[in-house]
Design an enzyme around this catalytic site. Structure first.
Site, mmCIF file in Angstrom:
data_model
loop_
_atom_site.group_PDB
_atom_site.id
_atom_site.type_symbol
_atom_site.label_atom_id
_atom_site.label_comp_id
_atom_site.label_asym_id
_atom_site.label_seq_id
_atom_site.Cartn_x
_atom_site.Cartn_y
_atom_site.Cartn_z
ATOM 1 N N GLU A 1 0.867 -1.182 0.000
ATOM 2 C CA GLU A 1 0.000 0.000 0.000
ATOM 3 C C GLU A 1 0.899 1.225 0.000
ATOM 4 O O GLU A 1 1.493 1.573 1.022
ATOM 5 C CB GLU A 1 -0.912 -0.012 1.234
ATOM 6 C CG GLU A 1 -1.878 -1.192 1.282
ATOM 7 C CD GLU A 1 -2.897 -1.171 0.162
ATOM 8 O OE1 GLU A 1 -3.075 -0.109 -0.474
ATOM 9 O OE2 GLU A 1 -3.513 -2.215 -0.095
ATOM 10 N N CYS B 1 -1.896 9.357 2.682
ATOM 11 C CA CYS B 1 -1.501 8.779 1.395
ATOM 12 C C CYS B 1 -2.480 9.099 0.280
ATOM 13 O O CYS B 1 -2.103 9.140 -0.893
ATOM 14 C CB CYS B 1 -1.315 7.273 1.525
ATOM 15 S SG CYS B 1 -2.777 6.393 2.093
#
Length: 467
Positions: free
Chosen positions: A220, A254
């Site tokens: 991720e 993110c």
């Protein structure tokens, strides 16, 4: 804000921890549904019974407010764990599959089984959420797991290491603190899945370590998640939603909007509305209890260097001692400016004009695929074109960041922004192996028609059955 944190203490030896946890899975410790439910209950109690301690740790590490800590970390994980517990029986049930005519009579199904010993390497920006949300997947799948929290969020790391053994079974869940040395020692062992959240540079190290044993990975990552604002958008609403998504956790998210591409004719209006939305939401951000701080001095200095990449419309102030950078909007930003060459991961928002949806789509060509992309438009054709002609891990239409909170949606990247996805049932699946099971009774051996020797009659029958 003074930095009251201290360095995380060195972790105990991690030698053999993967094999030890795998043995627990092999003995069947983690397999019963009741055991998995018990661990999920323990996770929830660890968070709720010690909520004030988690708030203090997140405040120390990142300057998060109590409400932000609950919205994005504590409450999020509690809701995810409770939803997983409610769904666990259904997730664990075998899935029937139609057996082909040529194999009848027969039954076919898939059975979810644990992968084994898993390693979860968490980042510092959401140090609780991004350590425990993957752990929910491991628990529901019946895996054992080591959680390696980030040493850059030491208060949260220490608290997790202290509380986890009190609420979770150490036979199946361990927390290993430390830095590069400890992570390296963990990566030298054989795992059945490695789940890493962070940046592409470290992801390559993780992937290389995993490749030695053909260990699957979930990566991720991040990237420069763009926003496109079409001339048909509700500009004021778009500005409020972009500002919220960008300034939460001081931009250290993110999926935060990294930069904005806006139709040229509404660019000035959007910049002004962004300025107003920032004031409306944060007031004087320096004194706002709702604006977080940069994680450490190294990241602050990196961000300080990016401030010179354009004209500052609002913000630009830096207080290194307080780990504070004001929410900053930049215009007059060149494509080759430093702020456009790396993921910003902080409270700096460049705004660049484009010539319509064609101009925006052109900016996406040949670039790394981002973890998220956001389009603000009332024009359905513009939205449809962005959806069809761009690629990203996730797409938000007239909203930023919020797709992360939709547990039914898979969360993950593509290409440079990551591989694999989780959240909700997707977490259970990514930590499981789907075993194919075919069962055929022997009372009547219908397969005899395809056994050799292949006579002309058997050949005709076989060809007919198979095709």
């Amino acid at each position: 804000m003074s930095d009251i944190r201290t360095e995380a203490p060195p972790a105990a030896s991690v030698d053999g921890i993967a094999a030890e946890l795998r043995a627990a899975v092999d003995r069947g410790v983690t397999r019963p549904r009741a055991y998995r439910e018990q661990q999920l209950d323990g996770l929830v109690s660890m968070l709720l019974q010690h909520a004030s301690e988690w708030e203090a740790a997140l405040k120390a590490d990142l300057g998060k407010s109590e409400i932000e800590a609950h919205l994005t970390e504590i409450g999020y994980v509690v809701a995810e764990a409770r939803a997983a517990r409610r769904s666990l029986r259904r997730w664990m049930a075998p899935t029937r599959v139609a057996a082909p005519l040529a194999l009848q009579p027969a039954t076919a199904r898939t059975v979810a089984e644990p992968l084994g010993a898993t390693l979860i390497i968490a980042p510092w920006n959401y140090p609780l959420h991004l350590a425990l949300a993957p752990l929910i997947g491991a628990i529901t799948a019946g895996d054992a797991a080591v959680v390696k929290p980030s040493e850059l969020a030491p208060a949260t790391s220490r608290l997790l290491a202290r509380l986890a053994p009190e609420h979770l079974d150490p036979h199946s869940v361990r927390v290993v603190e430390g830095g590069v040395d400890e992570t390296t020692a963990l990566l030298e062992q054989r795992w059945d899945l490695i789940f890493y959240t962070g940046n592409g540079t470290v992801a390559r190290v993780v992937a290389a370590a995993a490749a030695k044993d053909l260990t699957p990975t979930v990566l991720e990552l991040g990237g420069k998640s763009p926003v496109y604002v079409h001339r048909s958008a509700d500009i004021a609403a778009a500005a409020r939603r972009i500002a919220w998504g960008k300034w939460i956790n001081a931009g250290q998210t993110c999926v935060a909007p990294d930069h904005i591409r806006v139709d040229r004719e509404v660019a000035d209006e959007l910049v002004e509305q962004l300025r107003l939305a920032t004031v409306e939401q944060l007031g004087d951000a320096r004194t706002s209890p709702d604006f977080a701080r940069i994680v450490n001095g190294r990241h602050l200095e990196r961000l300080r260097r990016l401030l010179g990449s354009g004209s500052v419309v609002t913000g630009g102030e830096v207080d290194a001692d307080a780990r504070y950078i004001a929410p900053t909007i930049l215009t007059d930003v060149a494509e080759d400016a430093p702020v456009m060459q790396e993921e910003i991961f902080g409270p700096i928002l460049p705004v660049l004009p484009v010539d319509g949806v064609d101009g925006f789509i052109e900016t996406m060509r040949g670039r790394d695929k981002p973890l998220a992309l956001y389009v603000f438009a009332q024009d359905r054709d513009a939205v449809r074109r962005v959806e069809r002609e761009t690629s990203s891990g996730g797409l938000g239409i007239n909203i930023a960041v919020a797709h992360v909170g939709a547990a039914g949606l898979p969360f993950g990247g593509v290409g440079e922004s990551g591989s694999g996805a989780y959240h909700g049932r997707h977490s259970f699946e990514v930590f499981s192996h789907r075993k194919a099971v075919l069962s055929k009774p022997t009372a009547v051996d219908t397969l005899r028609v395809i056994y050799p020797p292949f006579t002309e009659l058997r050949g005709r029958i076989a060809k007919r059955i198979l095709g």
